[in-house]
Design a protein around this motif. Structure first.
Motif, mmCIF file in Angstrom:
data_model
loop_
_atom_site.group_PDB
_atom_site.id
_atom_site.type_symbol
_atom_site.label_atom_id
_atom_site.label_comp_id
_atom_site.label_asym_id
_atom_site.label_seq_id
_atom_site.Cartn_x
_atom_site.Cartn_y
_atom_site.Cartn_z
ATOM 1 N N ASP A 62 51.379 43.148 -12.935
ATOM 2 C CA ASP A 62 52.739 42.957 -12.411
ATOM 3 C C ASP A 62 53.066 43.917 -11.267
ATOM 4 O O ASP A 62 54.168 43.846 -10.693
ATOM 5 N N MET A 63 52.148 44.807 -10.963
ATOM 6 C CA MET A 63 52.407 45.839 -9.963
ATOM 7 C C MET A 63 51.318 45.834 -8.897
ATOM 8 O O MET A 63 50.219 45.327 -9.145
ATOM 9 N N PRO A 64 51.615 46.377 -7.701
ATOM 10 C CA PRO A 64 52.812 47.135 -7.311
ATOM 11 C C PRO A 64 54.028 46.231 -7.080
ATOM 12 O O PRO A 64 53.885 45.041 -6.789
ATOM 13 N N LEU A 65 55.205 46.848 -7.207
ATOM 14 C CA LEU A 65 56.461 46.142 -6.981
ATOM 15 C C LEU A 65 57.441 47.107 -6.333
ATOM 16 O O LEU A 65 57.525 48.270 -6.717
ATOM 17 N N CYS A 66 58.179 46.617 -5.327
ATOM 18 C CA CYS A 66 59.213 47.429 -4.669
ATOM 19 C C CYS A 66 60.487 46.589 -4.568
ATOM 20 O O CYS A 66 60.483 45.518 -3.952
ATOM 21 N N LEU A 67 61.546 47.062 -5.198
ATOM 22 C CA LEU A 67 62.840 46.379 -5.199
ATOM 23 C C LEU A 67 63.857 47.239 -4.472
ATOM 24 O O LEU A 67 63.858 48.462 -4.634
ATOM 25 N N TYR A 68 64.735 46.602 -3.684
ATOM 26 C CA TYR A 68 65.755 47.377 -2.970
ATOM 27 C C TYR A 68 67.083 46.636 -2.964
ATOM 28 O O TYR A 68 67.153 45.434 -3.192
ATOM 29 N N GLN A 69 68.142 47.392 -2.711
ATOM 30 C CA GLN A 69 69.474 46.819 -2.586
ATOM 31 C C GLN A 69 70.241 47.576 -1.514
ATOM 32 O O GLN A 69 69.905 48.709 -1.171
ATOM 33 N N ILE A 70 71.275 46.939 -0.977
ATOM 34 C CA ILE A 70 72.251 47.597 -0.103
ATOM 35 C C ILE A 70 73.598 47.409 -0.786
ATOM 36 O O ILE A 70 74.082 46.284 -0.913
ATOM 37 N N GLN A 71 74.174 48.521 -1.235
ATOM 38 C CA GLN A 71 75.300 48.411 -2.140
ATOM 39 C C GLN A 71 76.193 49.642 -2.073
ATOM 40 O O GLN A 71 75.799 50.686 -1.546
ATOM 41 N N THR A 72 77.395 49.508 -2.598
ATOM 42 C CA THR A 72 78.358 50.606 -2.620
ATOM 43 C C THR A 72 78.042 51.570 -3.753
ATOM 44 O O THR A 72 77.742 51.157 -4.873
ATOM 45 N N LYS A 73 78.099 52.868 -3.452
ATOM 46 C CA LYS A 73 77.934 53.935 -4.445
ATOM 47 C C LYS A 73 79.219 54.750 -4.503
ATOM 48 O O LYS A 73 80.061 54.702 -3.597
ATOM 49 N N PHE A 74 79.328 55.540 -5.576
ATOM 50 C CA PHE A 74 80.491 56.424 -5.696
ATOM 51 C C PHE A 74 80.055 57.758 -6.283
ATOM 52 O O PHE A 74 79.435 57.809 -7.344
ATOM 53 N N ARG A 75 80.365 58.823 -5.558
ATOM 54 C CA ARG A 75 80.149 60.185 -6.057
ATOM 55 C C ARG A 75 81.453 60.945 -5.887
ATOM 56 O O ARG A 75 81.981 61.030 -4.778
ATOM 57 N N ASP A 76 81.948 61.495 -6.969
ATOM 58 C CA ASP A 76 83.264 62.133 -6.955
ATOM 59 C C ASP A 76 83.155 63.543 -6.380
ATOM 60 O O ASP A 76 83.250 64.544 -7.095
ATOM 61 N N GLU A 77 82.943 63.599 -5.063
ATOM 62 C CA GLU A 77 82.790 64.869 -4.357
ATOM 63 C C GLU A 77 84.016 65.755 -4.570
ATOM 64 O O GLU A 77 85.156 65.273 -4.514
ATOM 65 N N ILE A 78 83.779 67.050 -4.783
ATOM 66 C CA ILE A 78 84.891 67.969 -4.979
ATOM 67 C C ILE A 78 85.692 68.139 -3.688
ATOM 68 O O ILE A 78 86.914 68.297 -3.722
#
Length: 570
Positions: A127-143
């Motif tokens: 089943d490998m090699p395999l490479c999966l990717y996305q373009i998506q929104t992230k959230f990090r609660d920066e101080i």
């Protein structure tokens, strides 16, 4: 696109919230608007630039063998607890509960989610090699979210994950991603450097950052002047040889000296009439709940990333005052290596090895020791490379001088190994039928951050000077007087001709003064401007190159051909 029907709210004044040039220009040019701290709406102009970066990323990721998918932004706590990161990630992880009292978080990254997905489906080495990717929104609660899209809480990211059966396979796909990243940033028209980097909270054992070179960059990069070596200063190794000691002659007598109120190295050195390199700084940290004492020469800066890696610690922070008092008996600022209480690990940077007759805190308030010497007064600590590299250090590869540049991180590639697959039970059967953990890699690009970094790198006093591949529009056709039917008709015809050739063109058909139109075009940074004005009666229009400011008259009939020629050279 016709400007008169477009949503492009430019600003004349710099908003008070903006600090760095990209933040100022993205607000003024109508690319983004602040909704709340660290949260921005992408306006049409900004979204066009972001989509262009995304398209370049998709093309190169697909060419490198990546397959696009889309994962949920909301993630269940159970997955993060499997890896231990629910507790370790800190307050940047925005946790919440749903109506059923189940714990979730907004995804700052997707290692747990992707590992959960593949452990259910990748069962064999076939089943490998395999490479999966996305373009998506992230959230990090920066101080402290700041600098617009450069350090926001919500952001668009491309993240990819690779899966293979052995280290050799990981090496191959890591190099493929590395080359794809070089292609992406070259196609975006950026001046960048791939640099060796620390893996940080993502984990793993090898990583490279892709840095856009800019004076306003938050990161410092050690670049060799003689070879291609480059590394984040957090990781760059320093020369290990003994540091020459300035003192000569016999060993001095060990003495206690009153230093009332002097805590800083510079203040102590001035008070005692010595240079900072005669002092040994004693720093006390807490590494995964255990105290550790670190020694480094007074004129040098401790590299906390190196220290954390040597200690193999998940969490590292300076000790609080209570811990300092319990170990030294003194307030913060007067700690020294002689007389530390308890069984505490003591580490030193190589810079302290050759020192003699040095100064340190006396573990007593308002007091320091002078005339300290290794072996006579105390044993040498466990020595490591613990300091930040400086321009005085040689290149660790070829020995040539190092220069420190500033950069903006826009991409990061990691060799994760089995960090996540072992903890989450993501295994496969190898050729011999044995169950083994999947070998993983992780590869991220900040999409909005790439646009902001391009602006930091390419701007002038008039506005943005974006590279053509990621500029929202390639050409702006400015009709000087839209009430003049001949000019208006000529502008419309040109506009249609450019559209038919697949050129991203903006027709400025607003009923505004020419100066307003010219300033807006310069602010937005569109590579070429074609001005349709009074010279049209002679069959001429003006062609202006944004990057150079060069303006020349061209034939109206040849304007499309001349513009295509200028764009190809831009």
């Amino acid at each position: 696109m016709r400007y008169s029907r477009y949503f492009l709210p430019t600003l004349k004044e710099v908003p008070a919230e903006a600090e760095i040039i990209s933040h100022k220009l993205m607000l003024r040019a109508g690319m983004i608007r602040r909704l709340a701290s660290g949260l921005y709406s992408y306006l049409p102009l900004g979204l066009r630039a972001i989509r262009k970066v995304e398209n370049i990323i998709r093309e190169e990721m697909n060419a490198a063998g990546g397959i696009e998918l889309l994962l949920p932004m909301v993630q269940p706590a159970e997955l993060w607890k499997e890896t231990g990161r629910w507790e370790l990630y800190g307050k940047e992880l925005l946790r919440f509960k749903d109506r059923h009292d189940r714990e979730f978080c907004l995804g700052p990254t997707h290692e747990e989610v992707i590992t959960d997905l593949v452990r259910k489906h990748l069962r064999s080495y076939r089943d490998m090699p395999l490479c999966l990717y996305q373009i998506q929104t992230k959230f990090r609660d920066e101080i402290r979210p700041r600098f617009g899209l450069m350090r926001s809480r919500e952001f668009i990211m491309k993240d990819a994950y690779s899966f293979d059966m052995d280290e050799e396979g990981l090496d191959r796909i890591y190099q493929a991603m590395y080359r794809a990243y070089c292609n992406i940033f070259e196609r975006c028209g950026l001046d960048y450097r791939p640099v060796e980097a620390d893996t940080g909270s993502i984990g793993g054992h090898v990583s490279h950052e892709f840095m856009v070179i800019a004076d306003t960059g938050e990161d410092k990069i050690a670049c060799c002047t003689g070879c291609s070596y480059a590394a984040n200063v957090e990781l760059a190794p320093c020369a290990i040889g003994d540091t020459p000691d300035a003192s000569t002659g016999k060993e001095d007598e060990l003495r206690e000296v009153s230093t009332p109120g002097r805590k800083r190295v510079e203040d102590v050195a001035e008070f005692l009439g010595v240079t900072p390199d005669r002092l040994v700084k004693t720093l006390i940290y807490i590494a995964d709940a255990s105290p550790v004492v670190v020694l480094i020469r007074g004129d040098m800066e401790l590299n906390e990333v190196k220290l954390k890696n040597i200690l193999e610690a998940e969490l590292l922070e300076l000790a609080d005052e209570e811990t300092v008092r319990s170990l030294t008996g003194a307030p913060v600022g007067f700690a020294g290596p002689l007389g530390i209480k308890g069984d505490v690990r003591l580490l030193g940077d190589y810079s302290v090895r050759g020192m003699k007759n040095f100064v340190s805190g006396a573990n007593r308030a308002d007091t320091h020791l002078t005339g300290l010497n290794w072996n006579r007064d105390l044993a040498l600590p466990e020595l490591h490379d613990l300091r930040v590299i400086t321009p005085e250090d040689p290149c660790p590869v070829c020995g040539a001088p190092i220069e420190i540049k500033r950069g903006i991180e826009v991409g990061h590639v990691f060799k994760l190994g089995t960090k996540y697959s072992e903890k989450m039970g993501a295994t496969f059967l190898d050729k011999q039928g044995r169950e083994r953990p999947i070998i993983m890699g992780c590869y991220g690009i900040g999409v909005g951050r790439t646009v902001a970094a391009a602006i930091e790198q390419s701007n002038d006093e008039k506005g943005m000077v974006l590279p053509r591949p990621i500029s929202p529009f390639e050409v702006v056709i400015t009709v000087v007087n839209v009430k003049d039917e001949i000019q208006k008709s000529a502008g419309d015809d040109l506009y249609q001709a450019f559209l038919s050739r697949g050129i991203d063109v903006l027709l400025d058909d607003r009923n505004e003064r020419p100066g307003v139109k010219f300033k807006d075009a310069e602010l937005i940074g569109i590579p070429l401007r074609i001005t349709v004005g009074r010279k049209l009666k002679d069959g001429l229009v003006e062609l202006t190159v944004r990057r150079t400011g060069e303006t020349r008259d061209i034939s109206y009939d040849d304007s499309l051909k001349e513009a295509e020629k200028a764009l190809s050279a831009y």
